[in-house]
Design a protein around this motif. Structure first.
Motif, short mmCIF file in Angstrom:
data_model
loop_
_atom_site.label_atom_id
_atom_site.label_comp_id
_atom_site.label_asym_id
_atom_site.label_seq_id
_atom_site.Cartn_x
_atom_site.Cartn_y
_atom_site.Cartn_z
N TYR A 64 -17.13 15.41 -30.27
CA TYR A 64 -16.28 14.51 -31.06
C TYR A 64 -15.45 13.61 -30.15
N LYS A 65 -14.89 14.21 -29.09
CA LYS A 65 -14.03 13.45 -28.19
C LYS A 65 -14.79 12.33 -27.48
N LYS A 66 -16.05 12.58 -27.14
CA LYS A 66 -16.87 11.56 -26.48
C LYS A 66 -17.05 10.32 -27.35
N PHE A 67 -17.04 10.54 -28.66
CA PHE A 67 -17.24 9.42 -29.58
C PHE A 67 -15.97 9.16 -30.39
N SER A 68 -14.83 9.42 -29.77
CA SER A 68 -13.56 9.27 -30.48
C SER A 68 -13.34 7.83 -30.98
#
Length: 383
Positions: A154-158
């Motif tokens: 999720y954080k990679k595509f925040s």
């Protein structure tokens, strides 16, 4: 007016869709997808909802079961969309206003004005929230969670999730930790209300007669797990009931058990042939009776976690007081296991050891419960 990002996103999805059409046509010939793929990707027999309703969207059976109290509260005001076949069948037991959610490129033309859109858990479809909001709906994400395993992804595509959360008016999160993670992704107006899957207690439909022996139920098992369970099982442990997760695997599991009992002093039958539990091993090849089986079970080996599936819902066996054993790959169910005291997450090679010590295992206790009341209160503001 759509943003440049929305236009770009839509064009990319359209190209993906065009390239996937031959594959989708091929897959639609499979009996399992004969209705779902034409509905979702070609809008065949998938008309728009009635307008100005309370629109619930969930993915599969478990999520659809969880919204049952909300659906029953709003009764004739309800529309439900789903993703999976099992979700569809479950939703049809709640209302006739059920649809498969179309692929995102169709949503601008398919979605009509609704009073409220209520989306369950991790169904974060960008165009679903954007279009529903543009058409005038208030948008809510309920029972929201971010698992440990998915957190880094999720954080990679925040940057992308921030755009999704721009179109979500309110989020109801399961835990404080989920709230923190959702805020990092751009969510706002978050209220922590616990896990709503615990807002309704499991119910049984059939009163089965319990055998005098210990009853071990291997529930929601997947590929390779039945083999592990059989190799760990001994007759002196008690009777073994195996309930595969997917009905299309019934025949394969039947063959596996039939081969396993050769030259062994073990009796076996399929539940569809004889609805009793008097053999040493029973294959339950019938859907919809797992809670009834939990109600007479002493121990549950919960599948989906000895392989990297993510585990299955432990609340139901815990509610019925079944001693609970599962594997360590519970990454999709961690929040539910946190609602239970006393359970055993073990390595594959430890299963026989634990089955040999059933009398020493502690029964689980449910410790946390969510509430639907805050969700109902919020929805009612807009009706």
């Amino acid at each position: 007016m759509l943003s440049l990002f929305s236009i770009f996103y839509y064009l990319v999805l359209t190209i993906v869709y065009i390239l996937a059409i031959p594959y989708l046509i091929f897959k639609s010939k499979n009996k399992k997808y004969k209705k779902a793929i034409p509905s979702k990707f070609f809008l065949i027999k998938n008309s728009r909802f009635q307008e100005n309703k309370v629109w619930f969207h969930s993915c599969s059976m478990g999520e659809t079961k969880a919204i049952k109290p909300l659906v029953e509260y709003y009764k004739d005001q309800v529309n439900i969309s789903v993703i999976t076949n099992t979700g569809y069948e479950e939703a049809k037991t709640l209302t006739s206003n059920v649809r498969y959610l179309p692929f995102e490129i169709f949503l601008p033309f398919w979605v009509n004005k609704q009073k409220v859109l209520v989306v369950m858990e991790a169904e974060l479809w960008y165009l679903l929230f954007l279009v529903a909001k543009k058409k005038g709906a208030k948008t809510f994400l309920i029972n929201a969670r971010i698992s440990d395993k998915s957190y880094n992804s999720y954080k990679k595509f925040s940057f992308f999730y921030k755009r999704i959360f721009e179109n979500i008016d309110k989020v109801f999160a399961q835990t404080i930790e989920d709230k923190k993670r959702l805020e990092e992704l751009g969510a706002k107006n978050i209220e922590v209300i616990g896990n709503i899957k615990l807002a309704q207690l499991p119910k049984k439909k059939i009163d089965f007669d319990k055998p005098n022996e210990i009853l071990i139920t291997a529930a929601s098992t997947h590929e390779k797990e039945e083999e592990l369970i059989l190799s760990s099982y001994k007759k002196e442990f008690g009777k073994l009931i195996i309930v595969p997760r997917h009905p299309e695997r019934f025949e394969k599991v039947n063959s596996l058990i039939s081969e396993y009992i050769k030259n062994k002093n073990l009796t076996y039958h399929r539940f569809s042939m004889k609805e009793t539990f008097d053999s040493d091993i029973i294959l339950v090849d019938r859907m919809g009776i797992l809670n009834d089986i939990y109600a007479i079970s002493d121990v549950v080996i919960l599948g989906g976690a000895f392989e990297k599936i993510g585990g299955h819902n432990p609340i139901e066996p815990a509610y019925f007081g079944c001693k609970l054993i599962s594997g360590k790959n519970i990454f999709n169910q961690k929040s539910l296991f946190e609602c239970i005291k006393n359970y055993y997450l073990i390595e594959k090679e430890e299963l026989s050891y634990y089955l040999g010590r059933i009398e020493n295992l502690e029964k689980p206790i449910l410790t946390k419960a969510g509430s639907n009341e805050p969700i109902i209160k919020e929805i009612n503001k807009w009706l």
